[in-house]
Scaffold this active site. Structure first.
Site, short mmCIF file in Angstrom:
data_model
loop_
_atom_site.label_atom_id
_atom_site.label_comp_id
_atom_site.label_asym_id
_atom_site.label_seq_id
_atom_site.Cartn_x
_atom_site.Cartn_y
_atom_site.Cartn_z
N GLU A 44 0.82 -1.21 0.00
CA GLU A 44 0.00 0.00 0.00
C GLU A 44 0.85 1.26 0.00
O GLU A 44 0.49 2.27 -0.60
CB GLU A 44 -0.95 0.00 1.20
CG GLU A 44 -2.07 -1.03 1.10
CD GLU A 44 -2.97 -0.82 -0.11
OE1 GLU A 44 -2.96 0.29 -0.70
OE2 GLU A 44 -3.67 -1.76 -0.49
N THR A 50 1.37 5.57 -7.49
CA THR A 50 2.19 4.71 -8.34
C THR A 50 1.32 3.62 -8.94
O THR A 50 0.55 2.99 -8.22
CB THR A 50 3.33 4.08 -7.51
OG1 THR A 50 4.06 5.12 -6.87
CG2 THR A 50 4.25 3.26 -8.38
N TYR A 89 9.37 9.36 -4.90
CA TYR A 89 8.77 9.76 -3.61
C TYR A 89 9.47 9.02 -2.47
O TYR A 89 8.87 8.24 -1.74
CB TYR A 89 7.27 9.48 -3.60
CG TYR A 89 6.47 10.47 -4.41
CD1 TYR A 89 6.90 11.78 -4.58
CD2 TYR A 89 5.26 10.11 -4.98
CE1 TYR A 89 6.15 12.69 -5.32
CE2 TYR A 89 4.51 11.02 -5.72
CZ TYR A 89 4.98 12.29 -5.88
OH TYR A 89 4.24 13.19 -6.61
N TYR A 127 -5.98 7.10 3.54
CA TYR A 127 -6.17 6.03 2.56
C TYR A 127 -5.46 4.75 2.99
O TYR A 127 -6.07 3.67 3.07
CB TYR A 127 -5.67 6.43 1.16
CG TYR A 127 -5.47 5.18 0.34
CD1 TYR A 127 -6.57 4.49 -0.14
CD2 TYR A 127 -4.20 4.61 0.17
CE1 TYR A 127 -6.42 3.28 -0.80
CE2 TYR A 127 -4.05 3.40 -0.49
CZ TYR A 127 -5.16 2.75 -0.97
OH TYR A 127 -5.01 1.55 -1.59
N ASP A 145 -9.12 6.43 -2.42
CA ASP A 145 -8.01 6.93 -3.23
C ASP A 145 -8.57 7.60 -4.48
O ASP A 145 -9.76 7.85 -4.58
CB ASP A 145 -7.08 5.76 -3.60
CG ASP A 145 -7.73 4.86 -4.62
OD1 ASP A 145 -8.97 4.83 -4.68
OD2 ASP A 145 -7.00 4.20 -5.38
N CYS A 205 -17.25 1.49 -20.30
CA CYS A 205 -18.58 1.41 -19.70
C CYS A 205 -19.37 0.19 -20.19
O CYS A 205 -20.19 -0.37 -19.46
CB CYS A 205 -19.37 2.69 -19.99
SG CYS A 205 -18.61 4.18 -19.29
N CYS A 208 -18.75 -2.62 -17.99
CA CYS A 208 -18.72 -2.30 -16.55
C CYS A 208 -19.80 -3.08 -15.81
O CYS A 208 -20.97 -3.07 -16.21
CB CYS A 208 -18.93 -0.80 -16.34
SG CYS A 208 -18.98 -0.36 -14.59
#
Length: 366
Positions: A44, A50, A89, A127, A145, A205, A208
């Site tokens: 996580e 990322t 990061y 998160y 998120d 879609c 979906c």
DNA sequence: AACTCGTGGGG
DNA sequence: TCCCCAAGAGT
């Protein structure tokens, strides 16, 4: 206007169809083959900002190097940063290491097993805390998120700006209110849907699993959602990089312990104020008074999240003789506390240096 | 609330 | 080439 009864139906449809679809269609990812909270935690943290495909090789390697909290806590920060090299990061790696040590010292080596306990650790925010708590510990908390914001705003046909804190708060409460018992699967399902079907551009879609309840699909507004104000362009900076050679070795310096590429290894680099390598030569002369004139050897651009470096490389030679690597090196108007180390290294011996991509990609020019 | 903090992939 | 953006957190 939707009736209360219709709203309930849309929520039920989302719960059922999403969980069913996720169970049957979820990608086979290495961190989905475990319920080990430590492994979930690592995945996580790596997943922050990322894409999953990028992190997988890092995840596998990291777990091999540091298989549990104790191993991570025992490692040096340099080793942890090295394992993060290229992922970006880098404060994520430092916070991960800090948190591991805190878990060993303050939590008897046992990870907190609740959302409220987890978010006290450095690097674990709303998160990540929600994700670990729901996936590894089956706590009924949301994990909102960017995927979830997009999916929910589209499903509800909401034009709220997902960049605003208020929107995240409302979405969090909305998800929290409809969380089924399988909270972890529901959270992960929302993210998987956002990553695979309900993508930012060209959402799929037609395949979906929740399109029959999706309000933006019904209104034909999916392409307009989510609303998000565009971020400003990166600042361009002209930089001069000093490649200092001495008896087959190159001069490396460690960057300050805070700020951009904190703690990473680097070539000497300064912002250009004049031209033709004058600035970087002046900088290097602070440490090496006898220095050859700069020789231009190429240029490179590197794009960060908020800065663009336009780099010009200049090579210098030191006269023969023995040179001690200076104990300190400053990057300018710095107030960094820790002593900055420097090092002469040959190119085939830099494997233990954590070198950011901004610099590692320069090596082919040398 | 607005900034800082990396990198790689895709249109 | 340029834009967007990605399983965000810390300050």
């Amino acid at each position: 206007m939707l009736t209360t009864e219709n709203k309930t139906q849309l929520i039920t449809l989302l719960q059922i169809e999403l969980l069913t679809w996720f169970e049957g269609s979820k990608r086979d990812l290495p961190f989905r083959r475990t319920k080990n909270p430590y492994a979930i935690w690592i995945s996580e943290i790596m997943a922050q900002q990322t894409q999953i495909d990028t992190l997988i090789p890092y995840y596998t390697h990291f777990i091999e190097l540091f298989p549990d909290v104790a191993a991570l806590a025992l490692a040096t920060e340099d080793q942890v940063i090295k394992a993060w090299e290229g992922l970006g990061y880098y404060s994520r790696a430092r916070n991960l290491h800090k948190a591991a040590k805190i878990i060993m010292s303050d939590y008897d080596g046992c990870m907190p097993d609740t959302f409220s306990g987890l978010i006290k650790l450095p690097g674990i925010g709303p998160y990540t805390g929600g994700a670990i708590a729901s996936i590894a510990f089956n706590e009924k908390v949301s994990a909102v998120d960017g995927n979830v914001l997009r999916v929910i705003c589209r499903y509800c046909n909401s034009f709220m700006d997902i960049g605003e804190a208020k929107t995240k708060k409302i979405v969090t409460q909305w998800v929290e209110a409809i969380l089924p018992e399988a909270a972890g699967n529901f959270n992960e399902g929302l993210m998987e849907l956002g990553a695979v079907i309900c993508t930012p551009q060209s959402p799929k879609c037609l395949v979906c699993p929740v399109r029959l309840g999706c309000q933006s699909f019904a209104c034909g507004t999916t392409g307009e959602l989510p609303v998000k104000k565009k971020k400003q362009k990166q600042v361009r900076k002209e930089m001069e990089v000093g490649i200092l050679k001495h008896q087959g070795e190159l001069f490396f310096v460690r960057r300050p312990s805070s700020g951009l590429l904190a703690g990473m290894w680097s070539f000497p680099i300064v912002e250009t104020t004049t031209d033709t390598g004058v600035d970087i030569k002046r900088k290097l002369e602070e440490y090496f008074p006898e220095l050859s004139d700069p020789v231009f050897i190429g240029e490179s651009r590197h794009v960060f999240s908020h800065i663009i470096w336009e780099m010009k490389l200049y090579q210098f030679e030191l006269p023969s003789g023995v040179f001690e690597s200076p104990e300190s090196y400053t990057f300018g108007k710095d107030k960094e506390t820790l002593p900055i180390r420097t090092q002469f290294k040959s190119l085939d011996a830099i494997d233990d240096l954590a070198l950011p991509v901004a610099f590692s990609k320069l090596l082919i020019l040398l």
